[in-house]
Design an enzyme around this catalytic site. Sequence first.
Site, mmCIF file in Angstrom:
data_model
loop_
_atom_site.group_PDB
_atom_site.id
_atom_site.type_symbol
_atom_site.label_atom_id
_atom_site.label_comp_id
_atom_site.label_asym_id
_atom_site.label_seq_id
_atom_site.Cartn_x
_atom_site.Cartn_y
_atom_site.Cartn_z
ATOM 1 N N TYR A 1 14.929 51.109 -3.027
ATOM 2 C CA TYR A 1 15.255 51.364 -4.556
ATOM 3 C C TYR A 1 15.565 52.070 -5.507
ATOM 4 O O TYR A 1 14.418 52.443 -6.578
ATOM 5 C CB TYR A 1 14.971 49.356 -4.755
ATOM 6 C CG TYR A 1 16.535 48.859 -5.965
ATOM 7 C CD1 TYR A 1 17.544 49.829 -6.362
ATOM 8 C CD2 TYR A 1 15.950 46.952 -6.271
ATOM 9 C CE1 TYR A 1 18.739 48.879 -7.162
ATOM 10 C CE2 TYR A 1 16.686 47.285 -7.184
ATOM 11 C CZ TYR A 1 18.174 47.806 -7.666
ATOM 12 O OH TYR A 1 19.299 46.935 -8.140
ATOM 13 N N LYS B 1 19.152 51.744 -1.777
ATOM 14 C CA LYS B 1 20.054 51.095 -2.599
ATOM 15 C C LYS B 1 20.033 51.930 -4.055
ATOM 16 O O LYS B 1 18.487 52.193 -3.728
ATOM 17 C CB LYS B 1 19.233 49.688 -2.282
ATOM 18 C CG LYS B 1 20.231 49.211 -4.133
ATOM 19 C CD LYS B 1 19.493 47.014 -3.494
ATOM 20 C CE LYS B 1 20.468 46.683 -4.631
ATOM 21 N NZ LYS B 1 19.605 45.183 -4.595
#
Length: 301
Positions: free
Chosen positions: A140, A166
């Site tokens: 992330y 992400k």
Amino acid sequence: MTPNEIKAALGSGLLSFPVTHFDGNGAFQQDSYQKHIDWLAGFDAPVLFAAGGTGEFFSLTPSEIPTIVQAAKESAGKTAIVSGCGYGTEMAVEIAQSVQKVGADGILLLPHYLIDAPQEGLFAHVKKVCQSVDFGVMVYNRDNAVLQPDTLARLCDDCPNLIGFKDGTGDIGLVRQITAKMGDRLTYLGGMPTAELFAEAYLGAGFTTYSSAVFNFIPALANKFYNALRAGDRATCEDILKGFFYPFMDLRSRRKGYAVSAIKAGVRLVGFDAGTVRSPLSDLTPEEEQILQQIIDANPV
């Protein structure tokens, strides 16, 4: 699931992060949580992220996380479950291994705790976590853990089970470099708060999907927006943005932390006993919950 199987699942549809349910004493409330997971699994979301950011990962103890993930797996049917993971490297390794033992299909590696780190340190951190488990790992990119394209490329070379990226930076220039450099080596997910507001831009940058927090309480509307986006139906997307997402954004922006608190309030409003958020977050006021109820009621599917 194998890393390639969870990679394919992640890219196959809309994703979401269920809130974690707490009882009146602030402890994990398994029964209500499992009912909510079972309900969400009945809609079109191939992967749910247990104990993720919207699930208040940051307020959970490491020992709670595998319990929550196991409860999600028991209730999700064929829907894959990816666990949140994070903090310092050694703690992240422990969390990753603990959720693998209870059947998680992969992890989302959230930013490490507090301190900024150089690219070489981020590389070592992600690599060690990836090599500690057999299942798929997503990174992330946000806040103090922003991997640059060359660092991410090195990780892709060294870590076959790194399968997803992400983004929570909103830096379209950076993410376009990453998608161009890595191509189909990774599955790409949009991860800005209230991701629907940014979904069209991310789609143009090469991202295949995103995680919808509002799926927690309006899954049918979230799917309607996603399907319209993928079909190029801009008129429907704009109607839903104006009818639901812009008013919701105004409410969410009233106080820090409402990106989570407003979602949990929505879950309560549609009938699940999710409890309150844990500190340091605070809940919506009664007046704000009424506003959220009005927004929900004004957008039936």
